[in-house]
Design an enzyme around this catalytic site. Structure first.
Site, PDB file in Angstrom:
ATOM      1  N   HIS A 194       0.805  -1.226   0.000  1.00 49.49           N
ATOM      2  CA  HIS A 194       0.000   0.000   0.000  1.00 49.49           C
ATOM      3  C   HIS A 194       0.836   1.274   0.000  1.00 49.49           C
ATOM      4  O   HIS A 194       0.502   2.255  -0.624  1.00 49.49           O
ATOM      5  CB  HIS A 194      -1.016  -0.010   1.148  1.00 49.49           C
ATOM      6  CG  HIS A 194      -0.420   0.195   2.503  1.00 49.49           C
ATOM      7  ND1 HIS A 194       0.245  -0.796   3.178  1.00 49.49           N
ATOM      8  CD2 HIS A 194      -0.377   1.286   3.313  1.00 49.49           C
ATOM      9  CE1 HIS A 194       0.663  -0.326   4.344  1.00 49.49           C
ATOM     10  NE2 HIS A 194       0.303   0.931   4.448  1.00 49.49           N
ATOM     11  N   ASP A 195       1.989   1.240   0.684  1.00 54.54           N
ATOM     12  CA  ASP A 195       2.821   2.451   0.751  1.00 54.54           C
ATOM     13  C   ASP A 195       3.999   2.431  -0.223  1.00 54.54           C
ATOM     14  O   ASP A 195       4.950   3.183  -0.053  1.00 54.54           O
ATOM     15  CB  ASP A 195       3.354   2.622   2.190  1.00 54.54           C
ATOM     16  CG  ASP A 195       2.327   3.261   3.114  1.00 54.54           C
ATOM     17  OD1 ASP A 195       1.410   3.953   2.605  1.00 54.54           O
ATOM     18  OD2 ASP A 195       2.437   3.078   4.340  1.00 54.54           O
ATOM     19  N   LYS A 198       5.912   5.433  -1.501  1.00 59.74           N
ATOM     20  CA  LYS A 198       6.804   6.236  -0.653  1.00 59.74           C
ATOM     21  C   LYS A 198       8.244   6.164  -1.138  1.00 59.74           C
ATOM     22  O   LYS A 198       9.075   6.993  -0.780  1.00 59.74           O
ATOM     23  CB  LYS A 198       6.696   5.785   0.810  1.00 59.74           C
ATOM     24  CG  LYS A 198       5.399   6.235   1.438  1.00 59.74           C
ATOM     25  CD  LYS A 198       5.391   6.042   2.925  1.00 59.74           C
ATOM     26  CE  LYS A 198       4.103   6.643   3.504  1.00 59.74           C
ATOM     27  NZ  LYS A 198       3.918   6.271   4.909  1.00 59.74           N
ATOM     28  N   HIS A 223       1.910   9.710  -2.522  1.00 59.47           N
ATOM     29  CA  HIS A 223       2.369   8.308  -2.559  1.00 59.47           C
ATOM     30  C   HIS A 223       1.351   7.302  -3.094  1.00 59.47           C
ATOM     31  O   HIS A 223       1.745   6.350  -3.754  1.00 59.47           O
ATOM     32  CB  HIS A 223       3.004   7.868  -1.226  1.00 59.47           C
ATOM     33  CG  HIS A 223       2.059   7.540  -0.123  1.00 59.47           C
ATOM     34  ND1 HIS A 223       1.587   8.473   0.750  1.00 59.47           N
ATOM     35  CD2 HIS A 223       1.496   6.372   0.252  1.00 59.47           C
ATOM     36  CE1 HIS A 223       0.782   7.887   1.621  1.00 59.47           C
ATOM     37  NE2 HIS A 223       0.704   6.612   1.334  1.00 59.47           N
ATOM     38  N   HIS A 247      -6.100   3.793  -0.463  1.00 62.06           N
ATOM     39  CA  HIS A 247      -6.040   3.509   0.979  1.00 62.06           C
ATOM     40  C   HIS A 247      -6.067   4.752   1.869  1.00 62.06           C
ATOM     41  O   HIS A 247      -6.148   4.629   3.082  1.00 62.06           O
ATOM     42  CB  HIS A 247      -4.848   2.593   1.325  1.00 62.06           C
ATOM     43  CG  HIS A 247      -3.500   3.258   1.309  1.00 62.06           C
ATOM     44  ND1 HIS A 247      -2.758   3.407   0.166  1.00 62.06           N
ATOM     45  CD2 HIS A 247      -2.749   3.799   2.299  1.00 62.06           C
ATOM     46  CE1 HIS A 247      -1.616   4.012   0.451  1.00 62.06           C
ATOM     47  NE2 HIS A 247      -1.585   4.271   1.753  1.00 62.06           N
ATOM     48  N   HIS A 248      -5.999   5.959   1.282  1.00 57.97           N
ATOM     49  CA  HIS A 248      -6.115   7.175   2.108  1.00 57.97           C
ATOM     50  C   HIS A 248      -7.428   7.916   1.861  1.00 57.97           C
ATOM     51  O   HIS A 248      -7.562   9.080   2.228  1.00 57.97           O
ATOM     52  CB  HIS A 248      -4.925   8.107   1.867  1.00 57.97           C
ATOM     53  CG  HIS A 248      -3.693   7.658   2.604  1.00 57.97           C
ATOM     54  ND1 HIS A 248      -3.579   7.771   3.979  1.00 57.97           N
ATOM     55  CD2 HIS A 248      -2.561   7.061   2.165  1.00 57.97           C
ATOM     56  CE1 HIS A 248      -2.405   7.274   4.349  1.00 57.97           C
ATOM     57  NE2 HIS A 248      -1.771   6.827   3.262  1.00 57.97           N
ATOM     58  N   ASP A 276      -4.222  -0.259   8.407  1.00 59.53           N
ATOM     59  CA  ASP A 276      -3.182   0.767   8.258  1.00 59.53           C
ATOM     60  C   ASP A 276      -3.252   1.778   9.413  1.00 59.53           C
ATOM     61  O   ASP A 276      -2.257   2.072  10.070  1.00 59.53           O
ATOM     62  CB  ASP A 276      -3.395   1.464   6.908  1.00 59.53           C
ATOM     63  CG  ASP A 276      -2.279   2.432   6.559  1.00 59.53           C
ATOM     64  OD1 ASP A 276      -1.160   2.274   7.094  1.00 59.53           O
ATOM     65  OD2 ASP A 276      -2.513   3.341   5.735  1.00 59.53           O
TER      66      ASP A 276
END
Ligand SMILES: [Fe+2]
Ligand SMILES: [Fe+2]
Length: 336
Positions: A194-195, A198, A223, A247-248, A276
């Site tokens: 998911h990240d 980054k 990201h 996801h954000h 998360d």
């Protein structure tokens, strides 16, 4: 498109499991000159022994063995992770339709009817061994990707193990709400990646201890989009892109990058978000220590009321935590 050139480091190995020594010798005589390394087993027990010590690139399996049926042995071969994808050709006499069907259900790759011609044997073996090398290459590529995903966490000592824990939480929550198969795989992989975006964020922004300027926040908020763009061409991760990209997002539409709201946010992303946020709150960050589970869930309850997270999923997640104590090895393993 250039053809994928496969240059295996050692000659391909073929394991022949057949109780008839004449058949084994015939196959060995036909295949050895073409450069194959032949291993022989006269029974299921002997075959399993050889599979354990040196898994071959291809298995030629007799349908009837003295100690077990070929079908049973096939089922066992498929349940073993190391031989799960190894091509298995079943050597049959006059096999009935139902026998063949059973073999297909058990995961046979192909059949070879006795008597077979040397040409037929070598053509089948060559094609399947090549397929095996392609599968191996893909598995290797997947391992590279997974190690790459780990490097995201390794960059920041505060988030070490974060992606693996999010993947664990999302998988358990997914299972609890009835996700299975491909969807379950999506939340587990999605958690891991998911990240990923980054990677594209500069160290002095990603690891900055103090508060961020508006510009720096905007950079961090890129990201999900960076992650989606970087992973876009990876076919094995195509489903997980929904998790990476969304996801954000928040239920009331105040999240990023798209501002999607409610159930328009893919379920797999909402599931991962719960894991998360929970992991972010319960592990130490540069700006605060780790919060207790109760405190973290209290904050998340407030944020559900605020309109941020999916309340039904949070309620299910509390159920997951009851079966996952803090000292559960699946978690503690990820903290060291
Ligand atoms: Fe993120
Ligand atoms: Fe995260």
């Amino acid at each position: 498109m250039p053809r994928l050139v496969l240059t295996p480091s050692k000659p391909a190995s073929v394991l022949v499991i057949d109780d008839d020594p004449q058949i084994r010798q015939l196959i060995a005589r036909l295949l050895q000159p073409a450069g194959y390394r032949i291993e022989e087993a006269g029974s299921a027990r002997e075959g399993l022994e050889k599979l354990r010590t040196s898994p071959p690139d291809l298995i030629l399996l007799d349908m009837q063995l003295p100690d077990r049926s070929g079908h049973d042995l096939l089922t066992e071969i498929r349940s073993e992770p190391r031989t799960r994808l190894t091509p298995v050709v079943m050597i049959t006499g006059a096999a009935s339709h139902s026998h063949k069907l059973k073999a297909i259900q058990a995961g046979v790759t192909d059949f070879l009817a006795k008597p077979f011609s040397p040409e037929e044997l070598s053509a089948r073996v060559r094609a399947l061994v090549e397929l095996k090398f392609v599968t191996d290459a893909l598995e290797d590529a997947e391992e590279v990707i997974v190690s790459l995903a780990r490097t995201i966490d390794a960059r920041d000592r505060y988030t070490y193990g974060h992606s693996a824990r999010v993947s664990l939480y999302a998988g358990l929550l997914g299972r609890r709400i009835g996700l299975a198969g491909r969807q379950l795989e999506t939340v587990e992989r999605g958690g891991l990646f998911h990240d990923f975006g980054k990677i594209a964020i500069r160290d002095n922004v990603l690891l900055k201890p103090g508060s961020l300027t508006a510009e720096e926040s905007a950079e961090i908020q890129r990201h999900p989009t960076e992650g989606r763009d970087l992973l876009r061409n990876m076919k094995t991760l195509s489903d997980a892109l929904d998790v990476v990209y969304y996801h954000h997002e928040k239920m009331d539409g105040s999240g990023y990058p798209t501002g999607l709201s409610g159930e328009a946010i893919p379920l797999v992303a909402r599931v991962t978000t719960i894991g998360d946020i929970f992991d972010a709150l319960t592990t130490a960050r540069v700006y605060r220590g780790a919060l207790s589970r109760e405190r973290a869930l209290g904050i998340m309850d407030e944020e559900v009321r605020e309109g941020w997270w999916d309340g039904r999923l949070l309620a299910e997640f509390k159920g997951v935590l009851e079966t996952l104590p803090e000292d559960d090895p699946r978690l503690t393993r990820l903290l060291t």
